[in-house]
Design a protein around this motif. Structure first.
Motif, PDB file in Angstrom:
ATOM      1  N   SER A  14       0.829  -1.205   0.000  1.00 23.35           N
ATOM      2  CA  SER A  14       0.000   0.000   0.000  1.00 23.35           C
ATOM      3  C   SER A  14       0.856   1.244   0.000  1.00 23.35           C
ATOM      4  O   SER A  14       2.047   1.206   0.283  1.00 23.35           O
ATOM      5  CB  SER A  14      -0.920   0.012   1.231  1.00 23.35           C
ATOM      6  OG  SER A  14      -0.156   0.040   2.406  1.00 23.35           O
ATOM      7  N   SER A  15       0.241   2.344  -0.326  1.00 23.47           N
ATOM      8  CA  SER A  15       0.936   3.614  -0.348  1.00 23.47           C
ATOM      9  C   SER A  15       0.682   4.378   0.939  1.00 23.47           C
ATOM     10  O   SER A  15      -0.020   3.924   1.825  1.00 23.47           O
ATOM     11  CB  SER A  15       0.443   4.437  -1.541  1.00 23.47           C
ATOM     12  OG  SER A  15      -0.925   4.690  -1.383  1.00 23.47           O
ATOM     13  N   LEU A  16       1.303   5.540   1.042  1.00 24.70           N
ATOM     14  CA  LEU A  16       1.096   6.400   2.200  1.00 24.70           C
ATOM     15  C   LEU A  16      -0.379   6.686   2.365  1.00 24.70           C
ATOM     16  O   LEU A  16      -1.035   7.184   1.471  1.00 24.70           O
ATOM     17  CB  LEU A  16       1.847   7.725   1.994  1.00 24.70           C
ATOM     18  CG  LEU A  16       1.881   8.714   3.150  1.00 24.70           C
ATOM     19  CD1 LEU A  16       2.614   8.124   4.339  1.00 24.70           C
ATOM     20  CD2 LEU A  16       2.562   9.989   2.709  1.00 24.70           C
ATOM     21  N   ALA A  17      -0.928   6.339   3.528  1.00 29.68           N
ATOM     22  CA  ALA A  17      -2.389   6.382   3.692  1.00 29.68           C
ATOM     23  C   ALA A  17      -2.849   7.726   4.237  1.00 29.68           C
ATOM     24  O   ALA A  17      -3.277   7.848   5.366  1.00 29.68           O
ATOM     25  CB  ALA A  17      -2.846   5.259   4.608  1.00 29.68           C
ATOM     26  N   LEU A  18      -2.724   8.742   3.422  1.00 28.80           N
ATOM     27  CA  LEU A  18      -3.295  10.046   3.759  1.00 28.80           C
ATOM     28  C   LEU A  18      -4.479  10.252   2.845  1.00 28.80           C
ATOM     29  O   LEU A  18      -4.363  10.182   1.636  1.00 28.80           O
ATOM     30  CB  LEU A  18      -2.263  11.157   3.525  1.00 28.80           C
ATOM     31  CG  LEU A  18      -1.000  11.082   4.380  1.00 28.80           C
ATOM     32  CD1 LEU A  18      -0.036  12.176   3.943  1.00 28.80           C
ATOM     33  CD2 LEU A  18      -1.335  11.256   5.841  1.00 28.80           C
ATOM     34  N   SER A  19      -5.642  10.517   3.400  1.00 27.52           N
ATOM     35  CA  SER A  19      -6.828  10.611   2.549  1.00 27.52           C
ATOM     36  C   SER A  19      -7.663  11.828   2.910  1.00 27.52           C
ATOM     37  O   SER A  19      -7.501  12.440   3.950  1.00 27.52           O
ATOM     38  CB  SER A  19      -7.677   9.341   2.674  1.00 27.52           C
ATOM     39  OG  SER A  19      -8.154   9.192   3.988  1.00 27.52           O
ATOM     40  N   ALA A  20      -8.566  12.142   2.014  1.00 29.35           N
ATOM     41  CA  ALA A  20      -9.487  13.253   2.234  1.00 29.35           C
ATOM     42  C   ALA A  20     -10.876  12.832   1.824  1.00 29.35           C
ATOM     43  O   ALA A  20     -11.101  11.705   1.407  1.00 29.35           O
ATOM     44  CB  ALA A  20      -9.032  14.472   1.415  1.00 29.35           C
ATOM     45  N   CYS A  21     -11.839  13.745   1.955  1.00 35.97           N
ATOM     46  CA  CYS A  21     -13.208  13.431   1.565  1.00 35.97           C
ATOM     47  C   CYS A  21     -13.266  13.170   0.063  1.00 35.97           C
ATOM     48  O   CYS A  21     -12.468  13.695  -0.685  1.00 35.97           O
ATOM     49  CB  CYS A  21     -14.122  14.614   1.906  1.00 35.97           C
ATOM     50  SG  CYS A  21     -14.039  15.097   3.635  1.00 35.97           S
ATOM     51  N   SER A  22     -14.266  12.419  -0.369  1.00 32.73           N
ATOM     52  CA  SER A  22     -14.339  12.102  -1.794  1.00 32.73           C
ATOM     53  C   SER A  22     -15.765  12.213  -2.333  1.00 32.73           C
ATOM     54  O   SER A  22     -16.229  11.390  -3.076  1.00 32.73           O
ATOM     55  CB  SER A  22     -13.807  10.692  -2.035  1.00 32.73           C
ATOM     56  OG  SER A  22     -14.532   9.765  -1.264  1.00 32.73           O
ATOM     57  N   THR A  23     -16.456  13.267  -1.909  1.00 30.41           N
ATOM     58  CA  THR A  23     -17.794  13.510  -2.435  1.00 30.41           C
ATOM     59  C   THR A  23     -17.834  14.897  -3.049  1.00 30.41           C
ATOM     60  O   THR A  23     -16.864  15.614  -3.050  1.00 30.41           O
ATOM     61  CB  THR A  23     -18.841  13.394  -1.315  1.00 30.41           C
ATOM     62  OG1 THR A  23     -18.396  14.154  -0.197  1.00 30.41           O
ATOM     63  CG2 THR A  23     -19.024  11.961  -0.880  1.00 30.41           C
ATOM     64  N   GLU A 151       5.931   5.850  -5.373  1.00 33.23           N
ATOM     65  CA  GLU A 151       6.732   6.980  -4.904  1.00 33.23           C
ATOM     66  C   GLU A 151       6.188   8.299  -5.451  1.00 33.23           C
ATOM     67  O   GLU A 151       6.132   9.305  -4.737  1.00 33.23           O
ATOM     68  CB  GLU A 151       8.193   6.793  -5.322  1.00 33.23           C
ATOM     69  CG  GLU A 151       9.108   7.889  -4.794  1.00 33.23           C
ATOM     70  CD  GLU A 151      10.562   7.668  -5.145  1.00 33.23           C
ATOM     71  OE1 GLU A 151      11.392   8.544  -4.815  1.00 33.23           O
ATOM     72  OE2 GLU A 151      10.884   6.624  -5.751  1.00 33.23           O
ATOM     73  N   VAL A 152       5.756   8.280  -6.711  1.00 33.84           N
ATOM     74  CA  VAL A 152       5.135   9.486  -7.275  1.00 33.84           C
ATOM     75  C   VAL A 152       3.866   9.830  -6.503  1.00 33.84           C
ATOM     76  O   VAL A 152       3.623  10.999  -6.178  1.00 33.84           O
ATOM     77  CB  VAL A 152       4.808   9.278  -8.774  1.00 33.84           C
ATOM     78  CG1 VAL A 152       4.011  10.472  -9.309  1.00 33.84           C
ATOM     79  CG2 VAL A 152       6.088   9.112  -9.578  1.00 33.84           C
ATOM     80  N   GLN A 153       3.061   8.817  -6.194  1.00 30.68           N
ATOM     81  CA  GLN A 153       1.843   9.057  -5.430  1.00 30.68           C
ATOM     82  C   GLN A 153       2.162   9.692  -4.077  1.00 30.68           C
ATOM     83  O   GLN A 153       1.508  10.651  -3.656  1.00 30.68           O
ATOM     84  CB  GLN A 153       1.077   7.754  -5.213  1.00 30.68           C
ATOM     85  CG  GLN A 153      -0.238   7.950  -4.458  1.00 30.68           C
ATOM     86  CD  GLN A 153      -0.938   6.650  -4.164  1.00 30.68           C
ATOM     87  OE1 GLN A 153      -0.290   5.642  -3.867  1.00 30.68           O
ATOM     88  NE2 GLN A 153      -2.256   6.644  -4.214  1.00 30.68           N
ATOM     89  N   ASN A 154       3.168   9.170  -3.399  1.00 30.75           N
ATOM     90  CA  ASN A 154       3.543   9.724  -2.103  1.00 30.75           C
ATOM     91  C   ASN A 154       4.047  11.163  -2.231  1.00 30.75           C
ATOM     92  O   ASN A 154       3.767  12.010  -1.371  1.00 30.75           O
ATOM     93  CB  ASN A 154       4.607   8.848  -1.451  1.00 30.75           C
ATOM     94  CG  ASN A 154       4.077   7.488  -1.069  1.00 30.75           C
ATOM     95  OD1 ASN A 154       2.869   7.300  -0.921  1.00 30.75           O
ATOM     96  ND2 ASN A 154       4.959   6.517  -0.911  1.00 30.75           N
ATOM     97  N   ASN A 155       4.772  11.438  -3.290  1.00 28.77           N
ATOM     98  CA  ASN A 155       5.267  12.801  -3.506  1.00 28.77           C
ATOM     99  C   ASN A 155       4.119  13.770  -3.794  1.00 28.77           C
ATOM    100  O   ASN A 155       4.134  14.923  -3.337  1.00 28.77           O
ATOM    101  CB  ASN A 155       6.266  12.820  -4.660  1.00 28.77           C
ATOM    102  CG  ASN A 155       7.583  12.156  -4.305  1.00 28.77           C
ATOM    103  OD1 ASN A 155       7.952  12.087  -3.132  1.00 28.77           O
ATOM    104  ND2 ASN A 155       8.298  11.648  -5.294  1.00 28.77           N
ATOM    105  N   LEU A 156       3.129  13.328  -4.551  1.00 28.08           N
ATOM    106  CA  LEU A 156       1.967  14.171  -4.816  1.00 28.08           C
ATOM    107  C   LEU A 156       1.213  14.459  -3.521  1.00 28.08           C
ATOM    108  O   LEU A 156       0.782  15.592  -3.267  1.00 28.08           O
ATOM    109  CB  LEU A 156       1.036  13.484  -5.819  1.00 28.08           C
ATOM    110  CG  LEU A 156       1.559  13.327  -7.247  1.00 28.08           C
ATOM    111  CD1 LEU A 156       0.565  12.538  -8.097  1.00 28.08           C
ATOM    112  CD2 LEU A 156       1.841  14.681  -7.895  1.00 28.08           C
ATOM    113  N   THR A 157       1.046  13.423  -2.707  1.00 28.75           N
ATOM    114  CA  THR A 157       0.369  13.592  -1.419  1.00 28.75           C
ATOM    115  C   THR A 157       1.103  14.601  -0.547  1.00 28.75           C
ATOM    116  O   THR A 157       0.489  15.468   0.088  1.00 28.75           O
ATOM    117  CB  THR A 157       0.277  12.250  -0.696  1.00 28.75           C
ATOM    118  OG1 THR A 157      -0.520  11.355  -1.472  1.00 28.75           O
ATOM    119  CG2 THR A 157      -0.353  12.399   0.684  1.00 28.75           C
TER     120      THR A 157
END
Length: 296
Positions: A14-23, A151-157
């Motif tokens: 899995s990637s870095l688990a930082l999330s936000a709302c998705s509605t 790694e790109v996903q984590n950098n974007l986050t």
């Protein structure tokens, strides 16, 4: 001499688990869209799921079918898209009165992964073999490409972690006073998800506790289903007033615009890697679907 015992549990890559709302929301700023949509999260999900399928098939062939058996019927409820923040739908801002009333201030529980414990010295070598063979079955450099895209996903986050908080702090300051004027007892806490703490009964997300594994011997248990968060009536009322106060503050759009701008800059910064890796990840996701050992 007693044989050394090994404990192995099913793990998800899995990637870095930082999330936000998705509605969705009616705020003008959020109509700009989410720049992170350029990231091919769905292809990453397919790669993760298919690699796990191959790995568990391999372990079954190696004499450990209990890992694959435990996964029967399991459905993931958090995707790579969920784990990538929505820049235009930031955490801490309800999206409408209905959204506030239904969600409250808590978090639903995602489905939990099944757990398998095998105490057998040979499982260590089998696991190493199957991790290696699963990626080989998907295609050349599949694991390297997958990890590079993570790694790109984590950098974007991480790009959203440097967004100035001036407007967020103004929202919090205004909303604390606004709610206090409505006779709510709230305390500012700008490091918390909603910028404050509340003195009302909060709801919960309920489900059965998982089985405890024994101290010795093998163990297998099914994963637990997702459990929705159910707010209390008082919480729902406060959440609606909280939403109204954040709107009245006048700073919501500015805060969202700053996040969208930061996300847009991050996409531009990693445009080269995205242009190179996105087609590779999509191609690997396609080849991984239904792949079998010895066919790569």
């Amino acid at each position: 001499m007693k044989k050394k015992q090994f404990v192995v549990q099913i793990m998800l890559v899995s990637s870095l688990a930082l999330s936000a709302c998705s509605t969705s929301t009616n705020d003008d700023a959020t109509q700009q869209g989410n720049p992170f949509d350029a990231f091919k999260a769905e292809a990453l999900d397919t790669l993760r799921v298919e690699e796990r399928r191959l790995r568990l098939d391999c372990l079954a062939e190696e004499g450990f079918p209990q890992f694959r058996d435990a996964m029967v019927g399991y459905r993931e409820t958090q995707s790579a898209r969920d784990r990538l923040p929505s820049a235009n739908l930031p955490t801490g801002l309800f999206l409408s009165e209905d959204d506030a009333q239904q969600r409250g201030f808590g978090e639903s529980l995602p489905a939990s992964l099944p757990k398998v414990i095998v105490r057998d010295a040979s499982i260590d070598e089998a696991t190493d073999t199957c991790v290696r063979e699963s990626w080989i079955a998907i295609g050349p450099d599949a694991e390297k490409t997958y990890n590079a895209y993570l790694e790109v996903q984590n950098n974007l986050t991480s790009a959203l972690l440097v967004v100035p908080l001036d407007n967020w702090n103004k929202i919090v300051d205004f909303t604390v006073k606004c709610l206090s004027d409505k006779d709510y007892y709230v305390t500012a806490d700008k490091n918390s998800r909603y910028g404050m703490t509340f003195s009302i009964p909060l709801g919960k997300a309920e489900r059965a506790e998982p089985d405890e594994p024994p101290a010795v011997g093998n163990f297998s248990s099914r994963g637990l289903p997702a459990a929705p968060y159910i707010p209390t009536e008082q919480e729902s009322r406060l959440a609606v007033d909280y939403y109204k106060c954040t709107v009245d503050s006048g700073y919501r759009d500015e805060y969202v615009q700053e996040r969208v701008a930061a996300a847009t800059s991050a996409i531009a910064k990693y445009e080269g890697q995205l242009s190179e890796l996105s087609p590779q990840v999509e191609a690997l996701a396609k080849s991984a679907t239904g792949a079998k050992f010895g066919t790569s």
